[in-house]
Motif scaffolding. Sequence first.
Motif, PDB file in Angstrom:
ATOM      1  N   ILE A 111      14.029  -3.905  15.051  1.00  0.00           N
ATOM      2  CA  ILE A 111      13.298  -4.481  13.932  1.00  0.00           C
ATOM      3  C   ILE A 111      13.181  -5.986  14.158  1.00  0.00           C
ATOM      4  N   ALA A 112      11.944  -6.492  14.179  1.00  0.00           N
ATOM      5  CA  ALA A 112      11.718  -7.931  14.282  1.00  0.00           C
ATOM      6  C   ALA A 112      11.764  -8.579  12.904  1.00  0.00           C
ATOM      7  N   GLU A 113      11.190  -7.907  11.903  1.00  0.00           N
ATOM      8  CA  GLU A 113      11.236  -8.361  10.510  1.00  0.00           C
ATOM      9  C   GLU A 113      10.876  -7.196   9.614  1.00  0.00           C
ATOM     10  N   ILE A 114      11.228  -7.326   8.345  1.00  0.00           N
ATOM     11  CA  ILE A 114      10.968  -6.251   7.398  1.00  0.00           C
ATOM     12  C   ILE A 114      10.549  -6.860   6.059  1.00  0.00           C
ATOM     13  N   VAL A 115       9.636  -6.173   5.390  1.00  0.00           N
ATOM     14  CA  VAL A 115       9.199  -6.536   4.048  1.00  0.00           C
ATOM     15  C   VAL A 115       9.552  -5.384   3.123  1.00  0.00           C
ATOM     16  N   VAL A 116      10.104  -5.713   1.938  1.00  0.00           N
ATOM     17  CA  VAL A 116      10.405  -4.723   0.908  1.00  0.00           C
ATOM     18  C   VAL A 116       9.698  -5.163  -0.368  1.00  0.00           C
ATOM     19  N   VAL A 117       8.913  -4.259  -0.950  1.00  0.00           N
ATOM     20  CA  VAL A 117       8.194  -4.551  -2.195  1.00  0.00           C
ATOM     21  C   VAL A 117       8.640  -3.547  -3.249  1.00  0.00           C
ATOM     22  N   GLY A 118       9.155  -4.057  -4.346  1.00  0.00           N
ATOM     23  CA  GLY A 118       9.583  -3.194  -5.442  1.00  0.00           C
ATOM     24  C   GLY A 118       9.468  -3.933  -6.762  1.00  0.00           C
ATOM     25  N   GLY A 119       9.475  -3.204  -7.826  1.00  0.00           N
ATOM     26  CA  GLY A 119       9.363  -3.833  -9.135  1.00  0.00           C
ATOM     27  C   GLY A 119       7.919  -4.040  -9.547  1.00  0.00           C
ATOM     28  N   ASN A 158       9.906   5.064  -1.095  1.00  0.00           N
ATOM     29  CA  ASN A 158      11.042   5.826  -1.592  1.00  0.00           C
ATOM     30  C   ASN A 158      10.583   7.226  -2.002  1.00  0.00           C
ATOM     31  N   VAL A 159      11.490   8.175  -1.836  1.00  0.00           N
ATOM     32  CA  VAL A 159      11.223   9.573  -2.156  1.00  0.00           C
ATOM     33  C   VAL A 159      12.403  10.079  -2.980  1.00  0.00           C
ATOM     34  N   GLU A 160      12.202  10.199  -4.296  1.00  0.00           N
ATOM     35  CA  GLU A 160      13.271  10.681  -5.171  1.00  0.00           C
ATOM     36  C   GLU A 160      13.361  12.203  -5.128  1.00  0.00           C
ATOM     37  N   ASN A 161      14.492  12.707  -5.586  1.00  0.00           N
ATOM     38  CA  ASN A 161      14.742  14.130  -5.603  1.00  0.00           C
ATOM     39  C   ASN A 161      15.474  14.458  -6.900  1.00  0.00           C
ATOM     40  N   ALA A 162      15.206  15.612  -7.472  1.00  0.00           N
ATOM     41  CA  ALA A 162      15.883  16.005  -8.708  1.00  0.00           C
ATOM     42  C   ALA A 162      17.403  15.998  -8.534  1.00  0.00           C
ATOM     43  N   ALA A 163      17.881  16.323  -7.351  1.00  0.00           N
ATOM     44  CA  ALA A 163      19.298  16.183  -7.021  1.00  0.00           C
ATOM     45  C   ALA A 163      19.461  14.766  -6.477  1.00  0.00           C
ATOM     46  N   ALA A 185       0.825  -1.214   0.000  1.00  0.00           N
ATOM     47  CA  ALA A 185       0.000   0.000   0.000  1.00  0.00           C
ATOM     48  C   ALA A 185       0.859   1.265   0.000  1.00  0.00           C
ATOM     49  N   VAL A 186       1.873   1.316   0.832  1.00  0.00           N
ATOM     50  CA  VAL A 186       2.698   2.529   0.913  1.00  0.00           C
ATOM     51  C   VAL A 186       3.525   2.715  -0.359  1.00  0.00           C
ATOM     52  N   ARG A 187       3.810   1.629  -1.056  1.00  0.00           N
ATOM     53  CA  ARG A 187       4.538   1.699  -2.329  1.00  0.00           C
ATOM     54  C   ARG A 187       3.821   2.620  -3.311  1.00  0.00           C
ATOM     55  N   LEU A 188       2.497   2.629  -3.257  1.00  0.00           N
ATOM     56  CA  LEU A 188       1.708   3.470  -4.154  1.00  0.00           C
ATOM     57  C   LEU A 188       1.913   4.962  -3.871  1.00  0.00           C
ATOM     58  N   GLY A 225      10.624   6.020 -11.916  1.00  0.00           N
ATOM     59  CA  GLY A 225       9.388   5.265 -12.057  1.00  0.00           C
ATOM     60  C   GLY A 225       9.399   3.970 -11.256  1.00  0.00           C
ATOM     61  N   PHE A 226      10.430   3.748 -10.465  1.00  0.00           N
ATOM     62  CA  PHE A 226      10.600   2.518  -9.689  1.00  0.00           C
ATOM     63  C   PHE A 226      10.106   2.765  -8.271  1.00  0.00           C
ATOM     64  N   ARG A 227       8.912   2.306  -7.994  1.00  0.00           N
ATOM     65  CA  ARG A 227       8.288   2.508  -6.681  1.00  0.00           C
ATOM     66  C   ARG A 227       8.667   1.372  -5.740  1.00  0.00           C
ATOM     67  N   VAL A 228       9.004   1.751  -4.504  1.00  0.00           N
ATOM     68  CA  VAL A 228       9.367   0.764  -3.488  1.00  0.00           C
ATOM     69  C   VAL A 228       8.620   1.102  -2.209  1.00  0.00           C
TER      70      VAL A 228
END
Length: 137
Positions: free
Chosen positions: A72-80, A44-49, A14-17, A25-28
Amino acid sequence: MSNPAPDLFDAALAVRLQAHAPYSGFRVGAAIRADGGRIHAGCNVENAAYPQGQCAEATAIGLMVASGDRRIAEIVVVGGDAGAGVLCTPCGGCRQRIREFAGPDTPIHVYDAGGHRRTFTLGELLPFSFGPDNLGF
């Protein structure tokens, strides 16, 4: 290795959106379950710099710390993209950021947006790491 509860994957998806990724264009999305059970999610938060951008894991860790949690007990990363089967593991900098708040056995579950998953431990992704214990903490 353990499977994360669906709520952790759902939070990262959900937060990836909400990612600000106009350049790549790569949302994580990343979601952390703190040792007390609370979930902290960031994108993720991109910046022009370009060097000023921020990874999803870094955002989630900052939110975790701001909320008063420190482990941190566990972490999930969603990308692509869904169905691509290409997994988005944390970058080197984020692996070190995770290490500040997690031990070598901490599970890191990585997914594509369609739910294809693989689980690693932090020790597998960052072997022989330097962490707080090296400084006596």
